[in-house]
Design a protein around this motif. Structure first.
Motif, PDB file in Angstrom:
ATOM      1  N   SER A  30     -24.196  42.912 -73.098  1.00  0.00           N
ATOM      2  CA  SER A  30     -24.493  43.990 -72.168  1.00  0.00           C
ATOM      3  C   SER A  30     -24.313  45.309 -72.901  1.00  0.00           C
ATOM      4  O   SER A  30     -23.210  45.627 -73.343  1.00  0.00           O
ATOM      5  N   ARG A  31     -25.431  46.047 -73.024  1.00  0.00           N
ATOM      6  CA  ARG A  31     -25.372  47.272 -73.815  1.00  0.00           C
ATOM      7  C   ARG A  31     -26.584  48.151 -73.551  1.00  0.00           C
ATOM      8  O   ARG A  31     -27.554  47.736 -72.940  1.00  0.00           O
ATOM      9  N   TYR A  32     -26.484  49.358 -74.049  1.00  0.00           N
ATOM     10  CA  TYR A  32     -27.586  50.308 -74.057  1.00  0.00           C
ATOM     11  C   TYR A  32     -27.993  50.481 -75.513  1.00  0.00           C
ATOM     12  O   TYR A  32     -27.135  50.696 -76.369  1.00  0.00           O
ATOM     13  N   THR A  33     -29.279  50.414 -75.779  1.00  0.00           N
ATOM     14  CA  THR A  33     -29.777  50.595 -77.132  1.00  0.00           C
ATOM     15  C   THR A  33     -30.777  51.737 -77.121  1.00  0.00           C
ATOM     16  O   THR A  33     -31.701  51.757 -76.307  1.00  0.00           O
ATOM     17  N   LEU A  34     -30.584  52.680 -78.032  1.00  0.00           N
ATOM     18  CA  LEU A  34     -31.518  53.785 -78.195  1.00  0.00           C
ATOM     19  C   LEU A  34     -32.344  53.530 -79.437  1.00  0.00           C
ATOM     20  O   LEU A  34     -31.806  53.449 -80.544  1.00  0.00           O
ATOM     21  N   MET A  87     -19.628  51.221 -81.034  1.00  0.00           N
ATOM     22  CA  MET A  87     -20.983  51.718 -81.158  1.00  0.00           C
ATOM     23  C   MET A  87     -21.421  51.587 -82.598  1.00  0.00           C
ATOM     24  O   MET A  87     -20.671  51.893 -83.507  1.00  0.00           O
ATOM     25  N   LYS A  88     -22.639  51.184 -82.791  1.00  0.00           N
ATOM     26  CA  LYS A  88     -23.233  51.147 -84.119  1.00  0.00           C
ATOM     27  C   LYS A  88     -23.779  52.530 -84.399  1.00  0.00           C
ATOM     28  O   LYS A  88     -24.640  53.030 -83.691  1.00  0.00           O
ATOM     29  N   LYS A  89     -23.276  53.179 -85.422  1.00  0.00           N
ATOM     30  CA  LYS A  89     -23.757  54.510 -85.770  1.00  0.00           C
ATOM     31  C   LYS A  89     -25.180  54.425 -86.249  1.00  0.00           C
ATOM     32  O   LYS A  89     -25.569  53.494 -86.924  1.00  0.00           O
ATOM     33  N   SER A  90     -25.955  55.418 -85.880  1.00  0.00           N
ATOM     34  CA  SER A  90     -27.344  55.388 -86.303  1.00  0.00           C
ATOM     35  C   SER A  90     -27.556  56.362 -87.440  1.00  0.00           C
ATOM     36  O   SER A  90     -26.933  57.403 -87.518  1.00  0.00           O
ATOM     37  N   SER A  91     -28.391  55.967 -88.310  1.00  0.00           N
ATOM     38  CA  SER A  91     -28.892  56.888 -89.313  1.00  0.00           C
ATOM     39  C   SER A  91     -30.352  57.087 -88.969  1.00  0.00           C
ATOM     40  O   SER A  91     -30.887  56.436 -88.094  1.00  0.00           O
ATOM     41  N   SER A  92     -31.019  57.981 -89.605  1.00  0.00           N
ATOM     42  CA  SER A  92     -32.388  58.282 -89.203  1.00  0.00           C
ATOM     43  C   SER A  92     -33.234  57.018 -89.163  1.00  0.00           C
ATOM     44  O   SER A  92     -33.286  56.254 -90.103  1.00  0.00           O
ATOM     45  N   GLY A  93     -33.871  56.804 -88.023  1.00  0.00           N
ATOM     46  CA  GLY A  93     -34.782  55.691 -87.871  1.00  0.00           C
ATOM     47  C   GLY A  93     -34.154  54.396 -87.398  1.00  0.00           C
ATOM     48  O   GLY A  93     -34.847  53.435 -87.169  1.00  0.00           O
ATOM     49  N   PHE A 104     -24.663  51.135 -77.560  1.00  0.00           N
ATOM     50  CA  PHE A 104     -23.479  51.517 -76.806  1.00  0.00           C
ATOM     51  C   PHE A 104     -23.144  50.381 -75.852  1.00  0.00           C
ATOM     52  O   PHE A 104     -23.967  50.040 -74.997  1.00  0.00           O
ATOM     53  N   PRO A 105     -21.964  49.776 -75.969  1.00  0.00           N
ATOM     54  CA  PRO A 105     -21.622  48.654 -75.086  1.00  0.00           C
ATOM     55  C   PRO A 105     -21.471  49.106 -73.636  1.00  0.00           C
ATOM     56  O   PRO A 105     -20.995  50.192 -73.348  1.00  0.00           O
ATOM     57  N   TYR A 106     -21.903  48.247 -72.759  1.00  0.00           N
ATOM     58  CA  TYR A 106     -21.812  48.465 -71.322  1.00  0.00           C
ATOM     59  C   TYR A 106     -20.346  48.410 -70.909  1.00  0.00           C
ATOM     60  O   TYR A 106     -19.608  47.542 -71.346  1.00  0.00           O
ATOM     61  N   ARG A 107     -19.914  49.346 -70.089  1.00  0.00           N
ATOM     62  CA  ARG A 107     -18.540  49.341 -69.594  1.00  0.00           C
ATOM     63  C   ARG A 107     -18.480  48.420 -68.376  1.00  0.00           C
ATOM     64  O   ARG A 107     -19.017  48.717 -67.318  1.00  0.00           O
ATOM     65  N   LEU A 108     -17.828  47.295 -68.563  1.00  0.00           N
ATOM     66  CA  LEU A 108     -17.725  46.305 -67.499  1.00  0.00           C
ATOM     67  C   LEU A 108     -16.511  46.612 -66.630  1.00  0.00           C
ATOM     68  O   LEU A 108     -15.415  46.833 -67.138  1.00  0.00           O
ATOM     69  N   THR A 109     -16.697  46.591 -65.329  1.00  0.00           N
ATOM     70  CA  THR A 109     -15.603  46.867 -64.403  1.00  0.00           C
ATOM     71  C   THR A 109     -14.743  45.613 -64.244  1.00  0.00           C
ATOM     72  O   THR A 109     -15.216  44.496 -64.456  1.00  0.00           O
ATOM     73  N   PRO A 110     -13.492  45.784 -63.851  1.00  0.00           N
ATOM     74  CA  PRO A 110     -12.641  44.612 -63.615  1.00  0.00           C
ATOM     75  C   PRO A 110     -13.212  43.664 -62.552  1.00  0.00           C
ATOM     76  O   PRO A 110     -13.090  42.451 -62.682  1.00  0.00           O
TER      77      PRO A 110
END
Length: 170
Positions: free
Chosen positions: A81-85, A1-7, A12-18
């Motif tokens: 494949s990831r989630y980005t906030l 995960m890339k830590k976020s600082s303000s702004g 968060f990488p997508y958890r890929l199933t086998p």
């Protein structure tokens, strides 16, 4: 995960199933076989075919294009494949496919500790939701980042015992 600082954005990488990974490997094998078969036919066409036939040329262009396109699509799903906030959105990306959700429309987040799943709800009836497929170790970081970007988002969790009791009632 890339830590976020303000702004900044948090990823968060997508958890890929086998099973998903196995299907992607199968896709790569099929693409390689398709390219090899097309090349074999193309070499035969160059030796024995009518080189002025637009139909034959179009057939090979489409066949190679589809094979290479599927290879890029499958590789994209494995690599990106990831989630980005962001400050305003939750972006769910599976390869080339992106889905955006406004943070202001998120009602709550629920952690199912027994099932080891995380759900983001868009209504208080818990009918409109998405399941978040990230590593279990990142659940806390994800919830922390999400609620920091929109403090109105509620957070709840249930234990394995509560989940088992709920299943019995159904």
């Amino acid at each position: 995960m890339k830590k976020s600082s303000s702004g900044s954005n948090a990823c968060f990488p997508y958890r890929l199933t086998p099973l998903f990974i196995a299907l992607c490997v199968l896709g790569f094998v099929l693409c390689a076989a398709s390219i090899a078969f097309s090349t074999w036919q193309f070499v035969d066409f160059l030796r024995n075919g009518v080189l002025t036939s637009p139909y034959d040329w179009l057939k090979f262009i489409l066949w190679y294009g589809a094979s290479i396109g599927l290879t890029v699509f499958v590789a994209g799903m494995l690599i990106r494949s990831r989630y980005t906030l962001t400050d305003d959105e939750l972006i769910m990306q599976l390869g080339l496919i992106k889905q955006r959700f406004q943070l202001k429309k998120i009602y709550s987040v629920h952690l199912f500790r027994g099932a080891k799943k995380l759900a983001v709800y868009f209504d208080d009836f818990h009918t409109d939701y998405i399941a978040i497929a990230i590593a279990e170790e990142q659940f806390d970081d994800f919830v922390r980042e999400l609620t920091a970007r929109n403090p109105r988002i509620g957070f709840t969790f249930s234990t394995a015992e509560e989940e088992a009791e709920f299943k019995k009632k159904k």
